[in-house]
Design a protein around this motif. Structure first.
Motif, PDB file in Angstrom:
ATOM      1  N   ALA A  79      -0.491   8.651   4.363  1.00 34.25           N
ATOM      2  CA  ALA A  79       0.042   7.537   5.160  1.00 34.25           C
ATOM      3  C   ALA A  79      -0.555   7.530   6.568  1.00 34.25           C
ATOM      4  O   ALA A  79      -0.883   6.467   7.120  1.00 34.25           O
ATOM      5  N   ILE A  80      -0.706   8.707   7.174  1.00 33.43           N
ATOM      6  CA  ILE A  80      -1.312   8.784   8.505  1.00 33.43           C
ATOM      7  C   ILE A  80      -2.779   8.359   8.448  1.00 33.43           C
ATOM      8  O   ILE A  80      -3.277   7.666   9.340  1.00 33.43           O
ATOM      9  N   ALA A  81      -3.485   8.758   7.381  1.00 34.17           N
ATOM     10  CA  ALA A  81      -4.876   8.337   7.226  1.00 34.17           C
ATOM     11  C   ALA A  81      -4.976   6.818   7.088  1.00 34.17           C
ATOM     12  O   ALA A  81      -5.896   6.189   7.652  1.00 34.17           O
ATOM     13  N   MET A  82      -4.027   6.196   6.381  1.00 39.33           N
ATOM     14  CA  MET A  82      -4.015   4.738   6.282  1.00 39.33           C
ATOM     15  C   MET A  82      -3.797   4.086   7.638  1.00 39.33           C
ATOM     16  O   MET A  82      -4.443   3.092   7.980  1.00 39.33           O
ATOM     17  N   ALA A  83      -2.892   4.655   8.447  1.00 40.69           N
ATOM     18  CA  ALA A  83      -2.621   4.092   9.766  1.00 40.69           C
ATOM     19  C   ALA A  83      -3.829   4.214  10.680  1.00 40.69           C
ATOM     20  O   ALA A  83      -4.182   3.265  11.404  1.00 40.69           O
ATOM     21  N   VAL A  84      -4.491   5.366  10.659  1.00 46.61           N
ATOM     22  CA  VAL A  84      -5.675   5.553  11.505  1.00 46.61           C
ATOM     23  C   VAL A  84      -6.794   4.602  11.080  1.00 46.61           C
ATOM     24  O   VAL A  84      -7.479   3.993  11.931  1.00 46.61           O
ATOM     25  N   SER A 130       0.832  -1.204   0.000  1.00 43.00           N
ATOM     26  CA  SER A 130       0.000   0.000   0.000  1.00 43.00           C
ATOM     27  C   SER A 130       0.868   1.255   0.000  1.00 43.00           C
ATOM     28  O   SER A 130       0.543   2.246  -0.678  1.00 43.00           O
ATOM     29  N   PHE A 131       1.967   1.224   0.745  1.00 44.69           N
ATOM     30  CA  PHE A 131       2.864   2.378   0.765  1.00 44.69           C
ATOM     31  C   PHE A 131       3.556   2.564  -0.587  1.00 44.69           C
ATOM     32  O   PHE A 131       3.790   3.704  -1.013  1.00 44.69           O
ATOM     33  N   ALA A 132       3.882   1.466  -1.250  1.00 41.65           N
ATOM     34  CA  ALA A 132       4.474   1.584  -2.580  1.00 41.65           C
ATOM     35  C   ALA A 132       3.493   2.213  -3.563  1.00 41.65           C
ATOM     36  O   ALA A 132       3.852   3.071  -4.371  1.00 41.65           O
ATOM     37  N   GLY A 133       2.215   1.799  -3.464  1.00 38.20           N
ATOM     38  CA  GLY A 133       1.200   2.426  -4.305  1.00 38.20           C
ATOM     39  C   GLY A 133       0.976   3.884  -3.955  1.00 38.20           C
ATOM     40  O   GLY A 133       0.741   4.727  -4.832  1.00 38.20           O
ATOM     41  N   LEU A 134       1.063   4.201  -2.657  1.00 43.80           N
ATOM     42  CA  LEU A 134       0.908   5.594  -2.233  1.00 43.80           C
ATOM     43  C   LEU A 134       2.038   6.468  -2.770  1.00 43.80           C
ATOM     44  O   LEU A 134       1.817   7.610  -3.194  1.00 43.80           O
ATOM     45  N   SER A 135       3.252   5.944  -2.761  1.00 42.02           N
ATOM     46  CA  SER A 135       4.367   6.716  -3.318  1.00 42.02           C
ATOM     47  C   SER A 135       4.229   6.880  -4.821  1.00 42.02           C
ATOM     48  O   SER A 135       4.675   7.886  -5.390  1.00 42.02           O
TER      49      SER A 135
END
Length: 283
Positions: free
Chosen positions: A68-73, A6-11
């Motif tokens: 990224a913070i929204a994904m963590a929450v 998910s982080f790779a897609g976010l980047s």
């Protein structure tokens, strides 16, 4: 592993955010004709370029870190109500941000800055970024049965193929509970593209100097310059002692920060990006 993907897609989505902020910071002085005003003072080229690049990347990183913070929450909330979801892992979240997101955005920022300075065109800069995206997609579909896992891992700028290289022998439980450490092909990928990022930054200064020399030669117009009819009057300015304290620095930083945000949010490219993000969020 799912968190890191998910982080790779976010980047990957953050590429366009960084492209807008960095390209606008690199081109706006030439677009609005304020570059001669800036370089009428003793401004170092390295300081000027580093300020533009770091400011543009900083704006882009802020936007992507917000996602990224929204994904963590969201993960924290869903993990409490859904017993089938794995608990939130701060180690995986921080690993994804430090190893994947920030290096990828720095790479994109350095590349966009170099292309913008070399072409002084947002269209050519976008085409260069599009070529990088196509190369990343091609790296993921290289047949590993023929070329192995290392070649795709080295050619992928986002590190997705490198993650697949270090996890191809994992079991289902490994994918659910573990995340790859910074070793093997993933470490090699981050080192190679990190060195390329530094190389793009170092190339920006000679490219900027070359473009400035071409602009100063006046090749666009061969007509001789007219001599002024009368000499300009010399105006004596009062001797003012400048103060460079922390208060002055914070005031200048806040003023420039508001200006950059206003210019970015009012641009057509940013509005198109927001609309595309809303459409993707709906799917």
């Amino acid at each position: 592993y799912a968190v890191l993907l998910s982080f790779a897609g976010l980047s990957a989505l953050g590429m366009f955010v960084v492209m807008i902020s960095v390209a606008q910071a690199a081109l706006k002085d030439f677009k609005f004709g304020t570059a001669p005003l800036i370089f009428s003072r003793p401004v170092r080229t390295s300081s000027y370029l580093f300020g533009r690049l770091s400011g543009g990347v900083f704006i882009g990183v802020l936007a992507v870190l917000g996602g990224a913070i929204a994904m963590a929450v969201t993960h924290l909330i869903l993990a409490q109500t859904n017993p089938q979801m794995a608990p939130f892992s701060f180690a995986a979240w921080s690993f994804g941000v430090v190893v994947l997101v920030i290096p990828n955005l720095l790479l994109i920022g350095a590349l966009v800055n170099l292309l913008a300075l070399a072409s002084r065109s947002i269209g050519i800069t976008f085409l260069g970024l599009l070529v990088l995206i196509i190369g990343q997609d091609l790296a993921e579909i290289i047949p590993v049965a023929t070329f192995g896992y290392r070649l795709p891992a080295l050619l992928d700028p986002l590190g997705i193929a490198a993650m697949n290289s270090v996890t191809h022998s994992w079991t289902v439980s490994d994918y659910a509970l573990n995340f790859p450490g910074l070793s093997g092909d993933l470490l090699l990928n981050r080192v190679v593209w990190g060195l390329l990022t530094i190389g793009f930054c170092l190339l920006s200064a000679p490219v900027f100097a070359f473009r400035s020399r071409r602009a100063d030669t006046g090749k666009k117009s061969k007509r001789p310059r007219r001599k002024p009819k009368s000499e300009a009057k010399v105006i004596s300015m009062p001797d003012v002692q400048a103060e460079f304290g922390i208060r002055t620095w914070l005031g200048q930083f806040w003023s420039i920060f508001k200006l950059e945000l206003r210019l970015m949010y009012s641009s057509l490219a940013w509005r198109i990006l927001v609309v595309l993000g809303i459409i993707l969020a709906g799917y």
